[in-house]
Motif scaffolding. Structure first.
Motif, short mmCIF file in Angstrom:
data_model
loop_
_atom_site.label_atom_id
_atom_site.label_comp_id
_atom_site.label_asym_id
_atom_site.label_seq_id
_atom_site.Cartn_x
_atom_site.Cartn_y
_atom_site.Cartn_z
N MET A 1 -8.68 28.90 -46.57
CA MET A 1 -9.67 27.76 -45.92
C MET A 1 -11.18 28.38 -46.56
SD MET A 1 -10.29 25.87 -42.32
CE MET A 1 -11.85 24.75 -42.17
N ALA A 2 -11.93 27.53 -47.01
CA ALA A 2 -13.39 27.86 -47.46
C ALA A 2 -14.14 27.87 -46.16
CB ALA A 2 -13.97 26.83 -48.47
N LYS A 3 -14.89 29.15 -46.24
CA LYS A 3 -15.79 29.38 -44.97
C LYS A 3 -16.94 28.39 -45.12
CE LYS A 3 -13.65 32.54 -42.88
NZ LYS A 3 -12.98 32.21 -41.45
N PRO A 4 -17.60 28.15 -43.97
CA PRO A 4 -18.56 27.04 -44.17
C PRO A 4 -19.85 27.96 -44.81
CG PRO A 4 -17.97 27.34 -41.91
CD PRO A 4 -17.32 28.23 -42.63
N ASP A 5 -20.69 27.05 -45.49
CA ASP A 5 -21.83 27.52 -46.26
C ASP A 5 -22.97 27.74 -45.11
OD1 ASP A 5 -20.98 27.26 -48.87
OD2 ASP A 5 -20.99 25.21 -48.41
N LEU A 6 -23.17 26.96 -43.91
CA LEU A 6 -24.17 27.03 -43.04
C LEU A 6 -23.59 26.68 -41.69
CD1 LEU A 6 -27.12 26.77 -42.90
CD2 LEU A 6 -27.26 24.20 -43.46
N ILE A 7 -24.35 27.43 -40.76
CA ILE A 7 -23.78 27.36 -39.31
C ILE A 7 -24.84 27.33 -38.59
CG2 ILE A 7 -22.83 28.50 -37.29
CD1 ILE A 7 -20.22 28.87 -38.99
N PHE A 8 -25.13 26.32 -37.73
CA PHE A 8 -25.97 26.31 -36.53
C PHE A 8 -25.61 26.81 -35.41
CE2 PHE A 8 -27.55 23.43 -39.87
CZ PHE A 8 -28.76 23.53 -40.11
N THR A 9 -26.29 27.87 -34.44
CA THR A 9 -25.69 27.91 -33.39
C THR A 9 -26.69 28.32 -32.35
OG1 THR A 9 -23.92 29.46 -32.39
CG2 THR A 9 -25.72 30.44 -33.95
N ARG A 10 -26.13 28.37 -31.10
CA ARG A 10 -26.98 28.52 -29.85
C ARG A 10 -28.03 27.25 -29.94
NH1 ARG A 10 -29.87 33.50 -28.01
NH2 ARG A 10 -30.87 33.50 -30.03
N GLY A 11 -27.33 26.37 -29.67
CA GLY A 11 -28.08 24.86 -29.63
C GLY A 11 -29.13 24.81 -28.72
N PRO A 12 -29.41 23.65 -27.86
CA PRO A 12 -28.52 22.46 -28.07
C PRO A 12 -28.67 21.55 -29.32
CG PRO A 12 -30.78 22.01 -27.02
CD PRO A 12 -30.86 23.28 -27.46
N ILE A 13 -27.40 20.89 -29.34
CA ILE A 13 -27.18 19.76 -30.44
C ILE A 13 -26.75 18.39 -29.93
CG2 ILE A 13 -25.60 19.38 -32.28
CD1 ILE A 13 -25.02 22.36 -32.60
N HIS A 14 -27.72 17.45 -30.05
CA HIS A 14 -27.60 16.22 -29.70
C HIS A 14 -26.82 15.55 -30.80
CE1 HIS A 14 -28.21 12.46 -27.84
NE2 HIS A 14 -28.47 11.73 -28.77
N THR A 15 -25.43 15.36 -30.58
CA THR A 15 -24.59 14.87 -31.72
C THR A 15 -24.76 13.22 -32.14
OG1 THR A 15 -22.76 14.29 -30.27
CG2 THR A 15 -22.90 16.26 -31.12
N GLY A 16 -25.04 12.33 -30.93
CA GLY A 16 -24.99 10.84 -31.22
C GLY A 16 -23.59 10.43 -31.09
N ASP A 17 -22.69 11.36 -30.63
CA ASP A 17 -21.08 10.80 -30.45
C ASP A 17 -21.34 10.33 -29.11
OD1 ASP A 17 -18.55 10.57 -30.37
OD2 ASP A 17 -18.14 12.61 -30.96
N PRO A 18 -20.83 9.17 -28.65
CA PRO A 18 -20.80 8.95 -27.21
C PRO A 18 -19.58 9.76 -26.47
CG PRO A 18 -20.87 6.75 -28.45
CD PRO A 18 -20.83 8.01 -29.50
N ALA A 19 -18.67 10.12 -27.21
CA ALA A 19 -17.48 10.84 -26.66
C ALA A 19 -17.91 12.32 -26.24
CB ALA A 19 -16.27 10.91 -27.65
N ARG A 20 -18.93 13.03 -27.05
CA ARG A 20 -19.28 14.33 -26.92
C ARG A 20 -20.80 14.18 -27.22
NH1 ARG A 20 -16.45 19.49 -29.28
NH2 ARG A 20 -17.13 18.54 -31.16
N THR A 21 -21.60 14.01 -26.45
CA THR A 21 -23.02 13.88 -26.80
C THR A 21 -23.56 15.35 -27.18
OG1 THR A 21 -23.72 13.92 -24.53
CG2 THR A 21 -23.20 11.85 -25.44
N ARG A 22 -23.13 16.59 -26.64
CA ARG A 22 -23.79 17.54 -26.77
C ARG A 22 -22.97 18.71 -27.30
NH1 ARG A 22 -29.64 17.36 -25.83
NH2 ARG A 22 -29.65 19.16 -24.51
N ALA A 23 -23.43 19.58 -28.15
CA ALA A 23 -22.58 20.64 -28.50
C ALA A 23 -23.44 21.68 -28.69
CB ALA A 23 -21.99 20.33 -29.79
N SER A 24 -23.18 23.06 -29.01
CA SER A 24 -24.01 24.17 -29.22
C SER A 24 -23.93 24.89 -30.72
CB SER A 24 -23.79 25.26 -28.30
OG SER A 24 -22.43 25.69 -28.17
N SER A 25 -22.93 24.33 -31.44
CA SER A 25 -22.92 24.99 -32.68
C SER A 25 -22.27 23.91 -33.59
CB SER A 25 -21.84 26.26 -32.71
OG SER A 25 -22.10 27.17 -31.95
N LEU A 26 -22.54 24.03 -34.76
CA LEU A 26 -22.33 22.95 -35.93
C LEU A 26 -22.17 23.70 -37.44
CD1 LEU A 26 -23.73 19.44 -36.38
CD2 LEU A 26 -23.87 21.06 -38.34
#
Length: 544
Positions: A1-26
């Motif tokens: 499986m190809a590794k990501p080109d870019l990772i954001f970490t140590r958020g906060p991340i506002h996803t806009g997803d009502p099921a999970r509005t917050r994350a810390s990595s993308l």
């Protein structure tokens, strides 16, 4: 499986997803988001993965503007710029300085002046003559629904006391009928049509200038609300097509083709042809813009009852419907049948009702075809029409910066609407509670294109720099998450970019990084946030 080109970490991340509005990595692979979560996303880091440590900065979906005039705005940045001040002497100083700096320009053009700077919103030709008597001058006002001309410009255009007002505008006049220098709505074209036209190179430069500014504000896509010839302005479509073909269009752009209000359904065949021609890469012209009325400040917004005069008495003027409202229904029904999205300028409560009536006619004829018709501006909405948006699937396209106490509102609008109608202005909260989908835009260069400032006003109903504490119709405030959604998922929906506007695996990696988490700030500090980075399809297009 190809590794990501870019990772954001140590958020906060506002996803806009009502099921999970917050994350810390993308994680991003290629153009798309491939993972959203927490520490488990960090485990995907490969030897060539670029890791962006957010260090507590906020990652959001990229902002989108659902109503903007980017090419015109970018071109105006290179002209005589009167924005940022309201002093008449400041205007005159800037105009003189610009003219001195550009002695080879046959015309002095530009704009950005405010109506409240002049008694009754009416500047005079003599003021311009005092600084530029020998060259023609034409300067559009901040809202672009009128223009200020000097005597030389009026003479070159052949405007005299005998010149009749056009059907869609008004020449303001001195007591003997001589044009005074202020041109309202369609009357601006009587002068602007003789201004030397811009070149394709001018328009492309304007687009690229605008794109750089908009990316710096976190904007990754927009809907240009006027592709066509209007008011003496050239069609900006060629700039978008050239940029798309040349690989310099980094934003995602939907274009709204201009509906010529002097013509009828015969133009639809031409619009269909333009839709086919104006589609390349990240640019596509899939909407049609119908300007149904004017603006309240010059009494051309279409109202269900007359404007008041300075004494509070009813006048005989209820504003202008630029397109016959009965014919409008048939036009929109036919456009809907061809799967055009219709983008209405609808500002007064009668203009809003006429637009909704046209959408309803299309729905009755065809059912809801998913064409995402939307009404922009919505300054005055009759309470009887609020629930029609959700029922008809008509999207409320709001320009939040206008929903605040400021001189144009307090001096040139509220007194002439009266208390009841003034209380119906910019009813964002009421529209939301009635089930309407909200999208948000700026109408730049009419007002600032900064989404953060717009979000601030949507939440606070006060301008960021306001110091008097007056909240404009506080019951119409939006919560922060809703305001952000309007500038992200809501505008993405209007723009037909369904794989943008929220941070979900599989969505395009259109992202913005802010220097602070606005969800933890006091509401009055939202506007202090700044954009640090903007990405389109995982590619960095702005870095502060």
């Amino acid at each position: 499986m190809a590794k990501p080109d870019l990772i954001f970490t140590r958020g906060p991340i506002h996803t806009g997803d009502p099921a999970r509005t917050r994350a810390s990595s993308l994680a991003v692979t290629g153009e798309r988001i491939t993972a959203v979560g927490h520490d488990e996303v960090r485990e995907l880091i490969g030897p060539d993965t670029e890791v962006v440590d957010l260090q507590g900065k906020l990652l959001l979906p990229g902002f989108q503007d659902s109503h903007i005039h980017a090419v015109f705005g970018g071109m105006e940045l290179a002209e005589c710029d009167l924005t940022g001040t309201v002093g008449v002497e400041d205007y005159l100083t800037r105009i003189r300085s610009y003219a001195d700096a550009h002695p080879d320009r046959p015309w002095i053009t530009g704009g950005g002046w405010s109506l409240e700077s002049f008694d009754g919103g009416l500047p005079t030709r003599q003021l311009l003559d005092s600084v530029i008597p020998d060259r023609p001058v034409l300067l559009v006002n901040r809202d672009h629904h009128g223009a200020w001309a000097n005597t030389r410009a009026l003479e070159l255009a052949g405007l005299t006391r005998e010149t009749a007002d056009p059907f869609d505008g008004r020449i303001e006049r001195e007591p003997d009928g001589t044009p005074s220098g202020m041109l309202q709505e369609g009357a601006t074209a009587l002068v602007s049509r003789i201004v030397p036209p811009s070149t394709p190179a001018d328009r492309l430069a304007g687009l690229l200038r605008a794109q750089k500014l908009l990316h710096s504000l976190g904007i990754t896509g927009w809907q240009d609300a006027l592709l066509g010839v209007f008011g003496g302005n050239p069609d900006p479509s060629d700039a978008y097509l050239a940029a798309a073909r040349g690989g310099t269009l980094t934003a995602r752009v939907t274009g709204a083709l201009w509906w010529d209000r002097e013509r009828g359904a015969e133009q639809i065949a031409e619009l269909l042809s333009q839709r086919e021609q104006l589609s390349h890469g990240r640019f596509r012209a899939r909407a049609v813009k119908i300007m149904q009325d004017g603006i309240a400040e010059n009494f051309t917004a279409a109202m269900t009852s007359p404007y008041l005069d300075g004494c509070g008495c009813a006048t005989v003027n209820s504003g202008l419907s630029f397109v016959d409202p009965v014919a409008l229904r048939s036009y929109v029904t036919e456009l809907d049948a061809h799967d055009f999205q219709v983008h209405f300028h609808a500002l007064g409560d009668r203009g809003v009702r006429e637009a909704l009536d046209a959408v309803e006619a299309a729905v009755v004829a065809h059912g809801r075809r998913g064409n995402r018709h939307h009404l922009a501006h919505l300054q005055v909405v009759h309470p009887d029409d609020l629930d029609r948006f959700a029922r008809l699937g008509a999207i409320a396209n709001i320009q939040p910066l206008w929903a605040a106490h400021e001189p144009q509102m307090d001096e040139l609008t509220i007194p002439f609407l009266g208390p009841e109608r003034a209380s119906w202005q910019y009813p964002f909260g009421s529209l939301l509670r009635a089930g309407a989908t909200l999208a948000a835009g700026s109408d730049w260069p009419v007002s600032s294109p900064d989404p953060i400032a717009g979000i601030h006003v949507a939440v606070n109903r006060m301008e960021p720099e306001a110091t008097d504490g007056r909240v404009f119709l506080p019951e119409q405030r939006l919560d922060l998450a809703t305001a952000v959604a309007a500038y992200t998922a809501g505008s993405a929906h209007v723009n037909g970019l369904d794989d943008t506007g929220s941070l979900l695996p599989g969505h395009l990696a259109d992202l913005v990084v802010l220097d602070r988490d606005i969800f933890t700030l006091p509401p009055e500090e939202i506007a202090e946030a700044q954009v640090l980075r903007t990405y389109v399809g995982g590619t960095l297009v702005h870095s502060a």
